[in-house]
Design an enzyme around this catalytic site. Structure first.
Site, PDB file in Angstrom:
ATOM      1  N   HIS A 153      27.460 -24.530  13.267  1.00  0.00           N
ATOM      2  CA  HIS A 153      27.751 -25.939  13.505  1.00  0.00           C
ATOM      3  C   HIS A 153      29.199 -26.296  13.199  1.00  0.00           C
ATOM      4  CE1 HIS A 153      27.115 -30.368  12.710  1.00  0.00           C
ATOM      5  NE2 HIS A 153      26.289 -30.224  13.733  1.00  0.00           N
ATOM      6  N   ASP A 178      30.237 -29.381   5.913  1.00  0.00           N
ATOM      7  CA  ASP A 178      29.286 -28.835   6.884  1.00  0.00           C
ATOM      8  C   ASP A 178      28.775 -27.481   6.378  1.00  0.00           C
ATOM      9  OD1 ASP A 178      28.150 -28.118   9.606  1.00  0.00           O
ATOM     10  OD2 ASP A 178      29.250 -29.942  10.121  1.00  0.00           O
ATOM     11  N   SER A 238      26.950 -35.238  16.225  1.00  0.00           N
ATOM     12  CA  SER A 238      27.730 -34.244  15.491  1.00  0.00           C
ATOM     13  C   SER A 238      29.022 -33.910  16.217  1.00  0.00           C
ATOM     14  CB  SER A 238      26.918 -32.954  15.312  1.00  0.00           C
ATOM     15  OG  SER A 238      25.959 -33.094  14.310  1.00  0.00           O
TER      16      SER A 238
END
Length: 898
Positions: A238, A200, A437
Site C-alpha cells: 500500500h 502506512d 487511499s
C-alpha cells in the site's frame, strides 16, 4: 461595458520553437580559446560548425562552443566582441592592424567590436584577452535559456502521459475531466524543502523512482521501535503506491512523477508484518514524531466499518501537539483519506480520524469528476482528489481508470506480472491504485507545494488555501449548494478538487489567518425523537385513513428535510422509458421492476428516478412489488436529482388503486423531527462547526441528524445507516460547510428516525463554532471596519463582487485585497503545451466573454480567432503551434451575449 484588452506578441515563442537549441550536443572537436569574462574561461569550439543565421539584432553567423570542463551545456558565440580596458588605456593603441571595427561604445572603457565572422571574433577575443591592459574580452554570446512561464513543460518521465490525475486533457488540450493541474504549479513550487511522512505499512525506500526523494534520517518503524523500514511484509504494498503519488521523483526520465516531485519522503511504519496496526501508544509517538522536521503527514487508513470509531486519548493528545507545536508552532499538516464505505452507508463523520477539524479529510472523484462509487460522503470532508473507480461485477455503470503510480519492484507488489522493462516497478490499469487511499496522498502533495511556496503558513492556512483553490467538476451533483459566504460545497466532495496552480499562487500571497477562537452552546433538555418519521402523506376527499400516512425509506440522493408541497400524484407505471404524462411539479408513483425482469439500466432505481426528474416531477414514490410491507435501500441513487422514497408492495397497490378512481388525491413527503435551536450573539467568521450528541436511542443507525446555520446552509451530520448499536453517545460530528459564514443568529439541529421499531431520545447536545472574531453589527460575516474602509457603509454583502474580478467580498476580506479595485492584472501567458499546441491563458470572470484576435502585424486589423466564455479564475485557449509563427495576438473582454 468598457472593453478591456491586452496585446501579446508570440514572436518569442515562435523563436523558441523554430530556432530552439537541440537537446543533443555533439562532442567538441575544434580549437580551444581562452577569454576573459573578466574571469578567464576556456571554451572548446566545434570545428567547422556554424549555427544558421539567427533572427535577432545581429545578422551574422554564430558558432557553437562548450566550456572546457566537461559541461554538456553549449554556448553560441557571435561575430562581435565585448572588450573592457583598464581605466585610462587607449583603444586605438590596442586595435592597430586588427580586423575589427568599433561598433558601440558602452562606457569610456567598455566597447563592442565587430569582426567579419564568429570564428574571427573568437580568435581576436582570445588574443586580446592575453593583453595586460585588457580586463575583459569575450565574443557576444547566446546561452541556452527558455521562457519562464506559469505553465511547466511536461516532464520527461515516460509514463506521465498516463497519469491522468495530474493532467487530464484531450489531444487538443481541452479538459477531459478531473485533474490537479500540476503543470500550472510546478514553475513556482515543486515541494523542495518539505518533508512528507507516509504513515502506512512501509514503502520501498530504495525504489528507483522514490529513492532520490527519500530522507533516511526520519524513517521509523513504530511497531517495533526501530529505524528498520527496509524489511517489508509480503503484503505491504500500500505505502509504496501512496508514496509515489506524493513525491515520485519527476523529471528523471524514469517512470512517473509525484504531485510534489521535489518533496522529501519519510516512512512511518504503523502496520506490522501481520497487518496489525500499532497500539494507541505507538500511534501517539508517530503523530508527534520529529514534528519540527516533518511538515506533512499522510494517512491513507481509517475506520473499516459503519460504527463510530474515535481516536484514543493518547492519539488525540499527539495530534493536538502536532498541529499546535509542530513546525515551530505553525502546525504539521495532517491529511487523511475519507474512507471507502459509501456502499455500506458509511459516513466520514463516523470516523473520528478524518472528521477531526485539525486534519484534512479527502474524498475521491473518478475521471469525469463525479464522486467515486465507494467514496464515503460526509459534512467533514474538506476536498477531494482523483482516484480510480473500476467497474464492479454485475454493475451496469462503466468503470473509470485506476491511477498509475509506483509499486514494489519486480514481482512484488500489486503488479506481479512479468515485464522486460521497468513497468514491473509500477502499478497501473487493472493493477492500478484506487480508493480514497489514492486521493489523500495527492492532497498531501499539494500541501507540500503550498508549503514550499510559503513556509510561513499554518496548518489552518493550508486548509483554507485548499478551499479557495478547489472547484467542482461534476456540476450535476444535486448535493452541491452555495453556502452563505458564497462557496460551493457538497457532502460528496467537500469544496471540490483543488487546482494546484491556483493553490500555489494563493500561497505566495496568502495572509496568515488570525488566531482561532470558539463559541459553545449546550442543552440538556431531553427530547423524544419521533419514530419512523419519513412519511408519504395523502390527502383529499375519499382518501382512506390507512393511506393518509405511509411509511417510506429514502433514496440515497436528495433527501426531504423540509416537507414538499402537497401536489397531485400521478401513476406512471414502471417508467422504463421516457414518461409521457404531464407530471411537471407533481409527484409520480413508479412501479419497481417485476421479478425476473432484466437488470439492464432501464430497470435501475436511479434510471427510473432520473426519468421522473427529466419529466419535471417534484418527487418520486417507488412502490415495491414483492414481500408485502418490506422496504429496501434503493442502491445507486446517490446522485438522483429529486427526492425519492420507497413504499411497500401493499401500500403501493392501495395507492395505485386509489389514483385510478380519485383524481383529487394529493401527496406530500414529510419528515417528523425534533429540534434544538441555539441563538449565538458572538460574531465570528466561521471555520469548522461541531455538534456533540448524547442519545439513548437503541439503534444509532436509524437516525438522521442535520444542522442548519443562520445563513440556511444544511449540514447532514448523520444519515440512515446499518449501525445497530445504541447512541450516539457523546459523539462529536463536524462540518466544513459553514466556512466563512457568520456565526451570529440561530443554529438549529434536527433529529429524525427513519426506521421503525427502535426508539429513543436526545439527552444532551452541544454546539461548538470555531472561527475568527470580528466586529459585525449587520451580521453578514464582513468586518464592519473593513466595510467602512472600502465602501463607507455596511451595505455590502459577502457574495458581492463590486470590482468584477471574480473574487467575492468575503474572499477579498480573507485574502486581504481591495474589494473595490481589481488587483489582478489582466495579462496573458503563452506556453508550449506539447509539440503540437500552445496554451494561451488570462485571468477571467464568469460574466464576461473574451475574444482572441490575431495577425502578422500589430498595427494592421486583426482577425477574430475565437470567442470564449469567461470562467473564473482563468480562461485557457489551445491553438496549434503552426498557426503562431510571427503572430501578434490580442485578447479583449466584451459584454456577454444574451
Amino acid at each position: 461595458m468598457r472593453c478591456v484588452q491586452i496585446w501579446l506578441t508570440v514572436a518569442a515563442i515562435s523563436l523558441l520553437i523554430n530556432n530552439g537549441f537541440s537537446a543533443t550536443n555533439s562532442e567538441p572537436a575544434g580549437p580551444l580559446f581562452q577569454f576573459r569574462e573578466p574571469i578567464p574561461r576556456a571554451y572548446r569550439f566545434e570545428a567547422g560548425q556554424a549555427v544558421p543565421q539567427f533572427r535577432g539584432a545581429y545578422k551574422a553567423e554564430w558558432i557553437k562552443a562548450w566550456p572546457d570542463h566537461g559541461s554538456t551545456n553549449s554556448i553560441e558565440f557571435g561575430s562581435r566582441i565585448v572588450l573592457q580596458l583598464q581605466r585610462g588605456e587607449d583603444l586605438d593603441r590596442v586595435l592597430p592592424d586588427r580586423p575589427l571595427q568599433l561598433a558601440r561604445t558602452i562606457e569610456s572603457n567598455l566597447f563592442i567590436l565587430q569582426a567579419a565572422d564568429a570564428l574571427t571574433a573568437a580568435q581576436q577575443a582570445a588574443e586580446l584577452a592575453a593583453l595586460p591592459e585588457v580586463t575583459a574580452s569575450v565574443p557576444v554570446a547566446r546561452r541556452r535559456r527558455s521562457l519562464h512561464s506559469p505553465y511547466a513543460a511536461a516532464p520527461n518521465d515516460p509514463y506521465f502521459a498516463r497519469q491522468w490525475h495530474l493532467e487530464n486533457r484531450n489531444a487538443d488540450g481541452s479538459p477531459a475531466g478531473a485533474d490537479l493541474n500540476v503543470r500550472a504549479a510546478w514553475p513556482l513550487a515543486r515541494g523542495a524543502g518539505v518533508v512528507v511522512a507516509i504513515g502506512d505499512d512501509g514503502f520501498q525506500v530504495n525504489h528507483p523512482d522514490l529513492a532520490p526523494n527519500v530522507i533516511g534520517t526520519l524513517h521509523f518503524n513504530f511497531t517495533d521501535g526501530t529505524t528498520n523500514v527496509m524489511q517489508l511484509a509480503p503484503n505491504a504494498d500500500h505505502a509504496t503506491a501512496v508514496a509515489g503519488l506524493v513525491a515520485a521523483r519527476g523529471g528523471n526520465r524514469m517512470g512517473v512523477s509525484g504531485v510534489a516531485p521535489r518533496a522529501r519522503l519519510a516512512s512511518f511504519v504503523i502496520f506490522d508484518t501481520f497487518d496489525n496496526i500499532a497500539s494507541d501508544e505507538q500511534l501517539m509517538d508517530m503523530f508527534q514524531y520529529r514534528s519540527n522536521l516533518v511538515s506533512v503527514q499522510n494517512h491513507s487508513w481509517g475506520n473499516s466499518g459503519t460504527d463510530q470509531l474515535a481516536a484514543s486519548l493518547l492519539e488525540q493528545t499527539a495530534i493536538r501537539n502536532a498541529v499546535t507545536k509542530g513546525r515551530n508552532g505553525k502546525g504539521v499538516v495532517i491529511v487523511r483519506s475519507g474512507g471507502n464505505n459509501r456502499g455500506n452507508g458509511g459516513n466520514v463523520n463516523d470516523d473520528g480520524y478524518p472528521s477531526d477539524p485539525q486534519v484534512i479529510a479527502v474524498g475521491a472523484v473518478r475521471l469525469d469528476g463525479r464522486a467515486a462509487r465507494y467514496s464515503s460522503p460526509g459534512a467533514s470532508l474538506l476536498v477531494a482528489a482523483p482516484s480510480g473507480d473500476p467497474q464492479s461485477p454485475g454493475d451496469s455503470d462503466p468503470g473509470f481508470p485506476n491511477l498509475f503510480t509506483t509499486d514494489r519492484t519486480g514481482s512484488e507488489g500489486y503488479n506481479s506480472a512479468s515485464f522486460t522493462n521497468d513497468l514491473a516497478n509500477y502499478c497501473f490499469d487493472a493493477t492500478g491504485f484506487n480508493g480514497t487511499s489514492a486521493s489523500a496522498p495527492q492532497i498531501s502533495g499539494i500541501a507540500a507545494l503550498i508549503l514550499s511556496a510559503n513556509t510561513n503558513l499554518t496548518y489552518r492556512d493550508v486548509q483554507q488555501i485548499l478551499i479557495f483553490s478547489s472547484r467542482h467538476i461534476d456540476l450535476a451533483d444535486p448535493d452541491i449548494v452555495t453556502n452563505g459566504a458564497g462557496f460551493r460545497v457538497s457532502h460528496n466532495v467537500g469544496f471540490g478538487v483543488p487546482d494546484a496552480g491556483q493553490a500555489v499562487a494563493l500561497a505566495r500571497r496568502w495572509v496568515n489567518r488570525p488566531a482561532l477562537t470558539k463559541v459553545k452552546a449546550r442543552s440538556s433538555d431531553m427530547r423524544v425523537i419521533p419514530d419512523d418519521g419519513l412519511r408519504l402523506l395523502l390527502g383529499g376527499s375519499g382518501v382512506p385513513a390507512n393511506l393518509t400516512s405511509i411509511r417510506t425509506q429514502p433514496s440515497l440522493g436528495v433527501h426531504v428535510d423540509d416537507a414538499t408541497a402537497s401536489v397531485p400524484l400521478v401513476d406512471v407505471g414502471d417508467a422504463t422509458t421516457a414518461i409521457p404524462q404531464d407530471v411537471v411539479g407533481k409527484g409520480v408513483l413508479i412501479a419497481r421492476a417485476p421479478n425476473g425482469a432484466s437488470q439492464d439500466s432501464a430497470n435501475l432505481f436511479r434510471s427510473k428516478i432520473q426519468r421522473a426528474a427529466d419529466a419535471g416531477a417534484a418527487f418520486a414514490v417507488v412502490a415495491n412489488n414483492r414481500d408485502g410491507d418490506t422496504l429496501l435501500q434503493m442502491g445507486g441513487t446517490d446522485f438522483s436529482p429529486i427526492p425519492a422514497v420507497m413504499i411497500g408492495q401493499n401500500a403501493g397497490d392501495a395507492v395505485r388503486a386509489l389514483l385510478a378512481t380519485n383524481a383529487d388525491a394529493r401527496a406530500q413527503l414529510h419528515l417528523d423531527t425534533v429540534n434544538y435551536s441555539f441563538t449565538i450573539t458572538n460574531t465570528l467568521i466561521c471555520e469548522h462547526v461541531g455538534v456533540q450528541v448524547t442519545s439513548d436511542h437503541s439503534s444509532r443507525g436509524d437516525l438522521r441528524i442535520t444542522l442548519v446555520s443562520p445563513a440556511g446552509t444544511r449540514s447532514v451530520l448523520q444519515r440512515l445507516n446499518s449501525d445497530t448499536t445504541p447512541g450516539p453517545t457523546g459523539w462529536t460530528y463536524y462540518s466544513t460547510h459553514h466556512f466563512y459564514e457568520s456565526s451570529a443568529g440561530t443554529w438549529t439541529v434536527f433529529f429524525s428516525d427513519e426506521n421503525p421499531g427502535n426508539t429513543g431520545s436526545v439527552t444532551q447536545i452541544e454546539l461548538t463554532i470555531f472561527g475568527v472574531p470580528i466586529k459585525d453589527a449587520d451580521l453578514d460575516g464582513l468586518d464592519d471596519d473593513w466595510e467602512q474602509r472600502y465602501f463607507g457603509n455596511l451595505s455590502a454583502g459577502p457574495r458581492d463582487d463590486p470590482d468584477g474580478d471574480g473574487y467575492s467580498n468575503m474572499q477579498e476580506q480573507i485574502l486581504g485585497t481591495n474589494p473595490a479595485t481589481a488587483e489582478i492584472a489582466f495579462a496573458t501567458d503563452i506556453a508550449v503545451w506539447n509539440t503540437n499546441y500552445a496554451r494561451l491563458t488570462w485571468p477571467a470572470v464568469t460574466n464576461r466573454n473574451y475574444e482572441v484576435l490575431g495577425g502578422g502585424e500589430a498595427i494592421a486589423p486583426l482577425a477574430l480567432r475565437t470567442n470564449l466564455p469567461g470562467r473564473f479564475p482563468e480562461v485557457e485557449w489551445f491553438t496549434p503551434l503552426a498557426n503562431l509563427t510571427n503572430q501578434f495576438l490580442r485578447v479583449r473582454s466584451v459584454p456577454p451575449r444574451f
